[in-house]
Design an enzyme around this catalytic site. Structure first.
Site, PDB file in Angstrom:
ATOM      1  N   GLU A  56     -24.577 -29.565 -64.568  1.00  0.00           N
ATOM      2  CA  GLU A  56     -24.691 -28.500 -65.603  1.00  0.00           C
ATOM      3  C   GLU A  56     -23.522 -27.702 -65.976  1.00  0.00           C
ATOM      4  O   GLU A  56     -23.211 -27.608 -67.407  1.00  0.00           O
ATOM      5  CB  GLU A  56     -25.810 -27.467 -65.135  1.00  0.00           C
ATOM      6  CG  GLU A  56     -26.525 -26.737 -66.136  1.00  0.00           C
ATOM      7  CD  GLU A  56     -27.521 -26.029 -65.373  1.00  0.00           C
ATOM      8  OE1 GLU A  56     -27.850 -26.318 -64.410  1.00  0.00           O
ATOM      9  OE2 GLU A  56     -27.909 -24.999 -65.856  1.00  0.00           O
ATOM     10  N   SER A  92     -31.536 -17.986 -69.566  1.00  0.00           N
ATOM     11  CA  SER A  92     -32.683 -17.190 -68.942  1.00  0.00           C
ATOM     12  C   SER A  92     -32.374 -16.340 -67.713  1.00  0.00           C
ATOM     13  O   SER A  92     -32.543 -15.189 -67.663  1.00  0.00           O
ATOM     14  CB  SER A  92     -33.760 -18.339 -68.222  1.00  0.00           C
ATOM     15  OG  SER A  92     -34.171 -19.211 -69.115  1.00  0.00           O
ATOM     16  N   SER A 128     -25.197 -17.219 -65.430  1.00  0.00           N
ATOM     17  CA  SER A 128     -24.106 -17.867 -64.272  1.00  0.00           C
ATOM     18  C   SER A 128     -22.733 -17.694 -64.943  1.00  0.00           C
ATOM     19  O   SER A 128     -22.461 -17.450 -66.116  1.00  0.00           O
ATOM     20  CB  SER A 128     -24.040 -19.536 -64.467  1.00  0.00           C
ATOM     21  OG  SER A 128     -25.252 -19.803 -63.554  1.00  0.00           O
ATOM     22  N   ARG A 178     -18.451 -21.682 -59.957  1.00  0.00           N
ATOM     23  CA  ARG A 178     -19.472 -20.808 -60.222  1.00  0.00           C
ATOM     24  C   ARG A 178     -19.407 -19.625 -59.125  1.00  0.00           C
ATOM     25  O   ARG A 178     -19.259 -19.762 -58.039  1.00  0.00           O
ATOM     26  CB  ARG A 178     -20.893 -21.247 -60.128  1.00  0.00           C
ATOM     27  CG  ARG A 178     -21.827 -20.350 -60.357  1.00  0.00           C
ATOM     28  CD  ARG A 178     -23.452 -20.871 -60.380  1.00  0.00           C
ATOM     29  NE  ARG A 178     -24.436 -19.990 -60.764  1.00  0.00           N
ATOM     30  CZ  ARG A 178     -25.055 -18.998 -60.408  1.00  0.00           C
ATOM     31  NH1 ARG A 178     -24.734 -18.447 -58.961  1.00  0.00           N
ATOM     32  NH2 ARG A 178     -25.866 -18.415 -60.800  1.00  0.00           N
TER      33      ARG A 178
END
Lengths: 546, 780
Positions: A159, A211, A214, A226
């Site tokens: 991702e 939603s 990150s 991350r």
């Protein structure tokens, strides 16, 4: 017609054996249709590459199924009750894997995934391909459904990697400026969108607001992490608004918010202290407690939907801004790029983020935004699927290629073709100064014509700014290229398939940097590129607002 | 003391809230959006026994007395701070109540004499006029943050176990942080309506480094909109019952499982409230409240962690009404801090977090009117509310947090410091058994204290048998203390670390609260008199023995004396027969080898030069123990050239000899023993107070002068005597000098736990230790 030329050229090149041996990727490319899919918690984002270079022969040969899909996707702007194609974001005249075409950006709620799978089934998708590429959590969640219902394997891609690849690809290939910031975000009248040169972006922070949120710290194409995140994101905004106002969708919620006034809902410093809290330099108007006035039952009863939606939006946005700012401090990064579909049709949040970053950091931090807000994951996924490597690696060339700019086509349709050819076939030999010069001249000329056309003097200041950026970029560029070199040695970040060409491109770019003349040329190129971007700016703000 | 004053023992409910209001002065108030905290100071007049030496008695009363000293009942004044927390909506009736009470009673030093009241908190502005009109005083607004920090520093400096770590389902659930002598720097996260993050570097240096508007007001406000809850606490109650998974989108809702590549577990909340968008009507109140609580707690935890990281702070204290001791909130904040810091930082909470502002405002006023504000304050457990437990209900049968909550602090006098002879103060924990952790021990001791209550009551009645209301008061003591034991059974962590020491201290405080300040005064007097009579012959018997025999006899004398402990119920039975004397006690002792028997080691050390320079003896009991046990040992030490500090309690508890008693007793002893007399005159023998009023001994907090004297005299021997000081506490304590730990185990359960039996003997001699690192330095 121009497209036809391009097609002919690239087809011709494909016939060239020596070239294809250097670039085996095109032989290995998966069959059409080409999709990149990012299945998020709320929205599924689909990027579809529509080939526009289909010859008559090819068209005749094109299987009916493929044609059906193509016509269905490009002939509609809405699919079913919930699928939507963001027409204003489509990117025409893209050259991907040797093909020319248009990138289409489509989204639908992830809750309708089964409908989508049904559709794929009804369009007989599995007769064309055995796999479809996907990223996002849903790539895992729906893997079994795709296999069972349509007999499709999901090629899953990371991702975060997809997100970053998508950002870089689109930033390089959008003929309009992709990256921008908000100038004077605190003034309703003076606030304006200003393009930002993002070609040498490192290090930067990405705040992806889907939603949830990150936050990634990105220091080079391969060095990213991350660093944080929060569960208070777009999903929270919609969820709370649905509960508070009875609205059904994000768009409705934003609509309500745009009409509302959060000061009826929140408690301000002034509400508590009767004015400014001077000791800690807090203005009376600063929000002290989001929804703080709602502790009174009477006010609860009379609260208006628009105000509630606005307060929700402000709360979520401020919180994201605050966390992003602290992450930027802990990571010692000054540029913060906000992406994700939360920002779609949401200038309120963007301006607020821009203001908050600037205000609370005393101007040290810059909030940046990208036009294709939520589509980077899907785009990056497609790039991964087509094994096109990291867009950054090809950036020095691709950035000097605003070739397919819609309203510049008349000036440069032919150079575009040359450009493309250079890029795809001769790049490895392009360590001669002449080539760079040529490009540079070309851009200067484009720039001149644009300048004259616009006839504006306002650009002068921007000009200087961009010179500044360019100098900065060159420094960074050097570092990045060196990094690329060292990374090449380890070789592990490059997907197999296309790596020969990519490596040589890298080598090529590092050569260039060592050559000061070319560095200057590059700088000029950047400059002129920006000029052309600025001229398109006005037009595309209109587009945005509409 | 008139009988009339005891009429107060029948309390009105309001009187139990605003206690001692008629003596109140120095009002301060912290008015928050939801809760108001009133602070005032009162002078507690209470009956206490006063010992008067025979000579003074004779001089004053012109009568003769047979007693070694005389006991007189007197009133002592104690300065007490009261803090009362109530919902802001009651503020008007509270002000009315204060006004009527102050004026009704004439307000000796009450508000009528005061010019101003200190006020802080958001509501200080809003209610300023109301206060002025009701009480006729000027309202001085004090800065909120400054008050919070002053209050926080005050609590951290004064109250042991103020801070704790919360661990849901842990054993214990609350991990108290003891006494912290080095509190700076820290991050204070105050979660009121909004959130402020303050970096505190010293008493005077602090800075607001950040904040967020997503705080308690957001929780409450949004909760009011989204649920049927009528109050903040109802909302938290709802949240405790809810399941956020129907409202929040979890990582596994998106991924179908965990997001392994970046280490996000499947149960992690990916997007708060995101599921609510899909079908908003299915939501029940509880689930929404839970989701709201989690999202806000997580958010604040994350922001606090990030700020701590940016500013390099390791300690983060959370306060403000949002926390209010709610386990769910503390849990989510703890979780967030732990998650983001990867376990490096732990969230700290404060038992009295609600009072920070009120304490700060009060101190602000106190500093302006008093010269010396550097007093030490101790928690008055008997008048304070414990941490709310979900199972516990407070006044009027309602959940405590929604009604009234109190904190009382008593002024202790001089500053208290850690004992300089502890090997490592940071490592030292006084109590041997942590009853919050040790379930068996907790059950035993709570039951043991409940069983012993009748005995305590009858002693209390006996001590004041001439007073008419003695029985109702004793009954009241009984019911209050039993209630407290019950509360502790349900929530062992309600008042900080639960230990035998805390149970004993609480009992003493309740007794004193009901005017039984020193129930054993006559008993002690009697025992002391009896023992003094025996001293002369005892000393001459000792002098007949050879050195080695004498050492054994001296130790056995202490052990026999230590049998006379009215705190031990098994011994009480024996003593009540009236035929249990010093000799009988000696016969009851375990014969050697004792349960812990370092006697030979001790003799070896005692026989070689150089002798110890100075010994400090922490004494227990009265009568035989001090007179026939300790004094002969002190005499022996003195004869070897060792100086002796006899160290006893400042305030009465059980039958432990107090400083004021020992000051008189030592003169009686000096009259009998010339060695003692010489030593006393040449100041080689000192009687000092330890700053405490407990049968146990907390060496983290002992008298300032004692600490200085111990240092000055280069004390190199510590003698801890009795179960309270050497077994219940300090059993594991390590010292940088030699130490003797002497006690008779007078509790069967405890004896069994230690692997022995009733009346077994502990005689531990531990050589001076060095901290490992410094020892290795010396070697190198």
């Amino acid at each position: 017609m121009a497209a036809g030329n391009v097609h002919a050229l690239s087809r011709g090149n494909e016939g060239n054996r020596s070239r294809s041996s250097m670039s085996p990727e095109e032989d290995d490319l998966p069959p059409m249709p080409w999709f990149g899919m990012d299945i998020g918690g709320t929205l599924t984002k689909l990027v579809y590459f529509e080939p526009t270079d289909i010859s008559d022969i090819e068209e005749a040969e094109e299987v009916e199924t493929l044609k059906t899909i193509r016509k269905y996707l490009t002939g509609n702007v809405a699919y079913g009750s919930t699928g939507i194609r963001d027409v204003h974001l489509e990117m025409v005249d893209q050259s991907i894997g040797g093909r020319q075409g248009t990138l289409h950006f489509i989204r639908f709620p992830t809750s309708n995934m089964m409908t989508f799978i049904e559709m794929a089934k009804s369009k007989n998708f599995s007769s064309l391909a055995s796999a479809i590429c996907a990223t996002g959590g849903g790539a895992y969640k729906f893997e079994a459904d795709f296999k069972r219902e349509v007999n499709l394997d999901l090629h899953k891609y990371d991702e975060l990697e997809c997100l970053l690849k998508g950002i870089h690809y689109i930033d390089r290939h959008n003929i309009r400026s992709e990256c921008y910031y908000w100038k004077n975000p605190q003034h309703l009248q003076l606030c304006e969108k200003v393009p930002f040169d993002f070609r040498n972006p490192y290090p930067y922070l990405v705040v992806n607001i889907g939603s949830g949120v990150s936050i990634l710290a990105v220091r080079s194409p391969t060095d990213y992490r991350r660093v944080s995140g929060t569960s208070l994101g777009g999903g929270t905004f919609v969820g709370l608004c649905c509960l508070l106002t009875g609205c059904q969708t994000f768009e409705e919620a934003i609509e309500l918010a745009s009409e509302g006034n959060s000061t009826n809902i929140d408690k301000s410093v002034g509400d508590i202290y009767g004015g400014d809290y001077d000791k800690f330099n807090l203005k009376g108007s600063t929000v002290a407690s989001s929804f703080g006035q709602m502790i009174s039952p009477e006010k609860c009863q009379t609260a208006n939907k628009c105000d509630l939606a606005r307060a929700t939006l402000i709360t979520i946005t401020n919180n994201i801004g605050s966390i992003a700012r602290m992450c930027a401090v802990t990571e010692k990064i000054e540029r913060v790029v906000f992406v994700g579909n939360f920002l779609r049709v949401n200038t309120i949040s963007m301006k607020l983020l821009a203001y908050a970053m600037d205000y609370w950091s005393g101007g040290a931090l810059k909030a940046l935004f990208l036009e294709h807000e939520g589509y980077f994951g899907a785009t990056g996924c497609l790039m991964e699927y087509l094994r096109l490597g990291h867009p950054h690696i090809i950036s020095p060339d691709s950035s000097s290629r605003p070739s397919s700019n819609l309203h510049q086509v008349k000036h440069q349709s032919t150079p575009t073709a040359t450009e493309t050819q250079t890029f795809t076939s001769q790049n490895c030999h392009q360590n001669s100064e002449g080539q760079g010069q040529l490009n540079s001249e070309h851009y200067q000329s484009v720039n001149k014509s644009e300048h004259i056309k616009k006839g504006s003097n306002n650009d002068h200041e921007d000009n200087q700014n961009h010179n500044k950026y360019n100098n900065h970029n060159n420094e960074n560029g050097e570092v990045d290229n060196n990094q690329s070199n060292s990374e090449k040695d380890s070789g592990d970040h490059i997907q197999n398939g296309g790596h020969n060409v990519i490596q040589e491109r890298e080598q090529d770019s590092s050569h260039k940097v060592q050559n000061s003349d070319i560095t200057d040329n590059l700088s000029q190129k950047n400059h002129s590129m920006l000029k052309s971007r600025i001229t398109t700016n006005a037009k595309y703000i209109d587009h945005f607002i509409s | 003391m008139t009988d009339k004053s005891y009429a107060r023992s029948i309390e009105l409910p309001t009187e139990s809230l605003f206690r001692n209001l008629k003596n109140a002065k120095q009002f301060a108030i912290d008015i928050g959006g939801s809760l108001a905290k009133l602070a005032y100071c009162s002078t507690i007049q209470r009956r206490t026994s006063m010992v008067i030496s025979y000579e003074i008695f004779q001089f004053c009363f012109q009568t003769c007395s047979d007693h070694v000293y005389n006991i007189s009942e007197t009133e002592e004044s104690i300065l007490r701070l009261h803090f009362i927390k109530f919902e802001t909506k009651y503020i008007e009736s509270c002000l009315d109540f204060i006004k009527s009470n102050l004026f009704e009673f004439g307000g000796r030093s009450g508000l009528s004499n005061e010019k101003c009241i200190k006020a802080t908190g958001g509501g200080a502005h809003k209610y300023k006029d109301l206060i002025t009109s009701k009480l006729g005083v000027q309202v001085d607004k004090e800065d909120e943050m400054e008050c919070l920090i002053t209050g926080c520093n005050f609590l951290l400096n004064n109250i042991p176990d103020e801070a704790f770590i919360y661990q849901r389902h842990g054993n214990p659930e609350y991990r108290f942080q003891g006494v912290n002598h080095d509190i700076f720097p820290y991050l204070l996260v105050n979660i009121g309506s909004g959130v402020s993050l303050i970096k505190v570097e010293s008493e005077s240096k602090y800075d607001r480094i950040g904040g967020t508007s997503t705080g308690g007001g957001t929780f409450w406000g949004l909760g009011s909109l989204l649920t049927k809850a009528k109050s903040f606490d109802e909302l938290v109650e709802l949240a405790e019952k809810g399941d956020h998974r129907s409202v929040d989108m979890l990582v596994k809702d998106i991924y179908g499982g965990a997001y392994a590549t970046i280490g996000l577990p499947g149960d992690l909340i990916a997007s708060s409230f995101a599921k609510a968008a899909r079908s908003p009507r299915d939501r029940n109140n509880e689930d929404v409240a839970k989701s709201l609580l989690l999202s806000i707690s997580n958010d604040i935890g994350q922001i606090a962690y990030l700020q701590a990281k940016i500013h390099g702070l390791k300690k983060i204290y959370f306060g403000g009404y949002f926390i209010r001791g709610h386990p769910m909130t503390m849990h989510t904040i703890t979780y967030a801090i732990n998650f983001w810091s990867k376990g490096e930082i732990q969230a700290l909470f404060l038992r009295h977090e609600g009072y920070l502002g009120a304490i700060g405002a009060f101190l602000k006023g106190a500093n302006e009117t008093q010269d010396d504000a550097s007093f030490v304050w101790g928690e008055h457990f008997a008048g304070s509310s414990g941490l709310a437990s979900p199972k516990c209900s407070g006044f009027f049968g309602k959940p405590r947090s929604s009604t009234f909550d109190m904190l009382e602090l008593d002024r202790l006098g001089k500053p208290l410091l850690p004992c300089p002879l502890l090997l490592d103060v940071k490592d030292y924990f006084p109590d041997t058994v942590d009853l919050t952790v040790d379930t068996d021990a907790r059950e035993y001791w709570l039951q043991c204290f409940a069983n012993g209550i009748e005995k305590v009551c009858s002693q209390a009645i006996k001590s004041q048998s001439n007073l008419p209301d003695v029985k109702p008061r004793a009954e009241k003591f009984k019911s209050k203390y039993l209630d407290r034991l019950q509360e502790l059974k349900e929530n062992p962590c309600a008042y900080g670390s639960l230990t035998v020491r805390s149970l004993l201290d609480t009992s003493s405080q309740y007794l004193s609260e009901l005017y039984f300040t020193d129930p054993y005064s006559q008993q002690k007097q009697f025992e002391n008199e009896q023992a003094v009579k025996l001293l002369s012959s005892h000393l001459s018997e000792l002098d007949k023995l050879d050195w080695h025999q004498r050492q054994l006899e001296l130790v056995q004398g202490i052990l026999a004396g230590n049998m006379f402990d009215w705190g031990a119920k098994e011994v009480c039975k024996l003593m009540e027969t009236g035929e249990f004397g010093f000799k009988e006690a000696r016969l009851r002792l375990q014969s050697r080898p004792w349960l812990f028997d370092d006697f030979d080691l001790w003799c070896k050390r005692f026989s070689v030069k150089p002798n110890h320079k100075c010994a400090v003896i922490f004494c227990d009991n009265s009568g035989c123990d001090i007179i026939l046990g300790i004094f002969p040992m002190a005499r022996e030490l003195l004869s070897q050239g060792t100086k002796v500090i006899l160290c006893v309690n400042s305030r009465p508890t059980l039958n432990d000899v107090t400083y004021s008693e020992l000051v008189i007793l030592v003169k009686k002893v000096a009259a009998i023993s010339s060695q003692i007399n010489d030593a006393l005159l040449s100041e080689r023998l000192l009687v000092m107070e330890n700053g405490q009023g407990s049968p146990c001994l907390d060496l983290r907090l002992i008298d300032y002068d004692l600490v200085n004297t111990m240092k000055k005299l280069e004390t190199d021997l510590v003698i801890l005597e009795g179960m309270g000081r050497a077994v219940h506490t300090n059993f594991q304590a390590r010292f940088s000098c030699d130490v003797l730990k002497i006690a008779v185990i007078k509790n069967k359960w405890l004896a069994n736990r230690l692997g022995g039996d009733m009346f077994n003997v502990m005689f531990k001699f531990e050589k001076a230790r060095q901290i490992a690192s410094s020892a290795s330095n010396e070697k190198s």
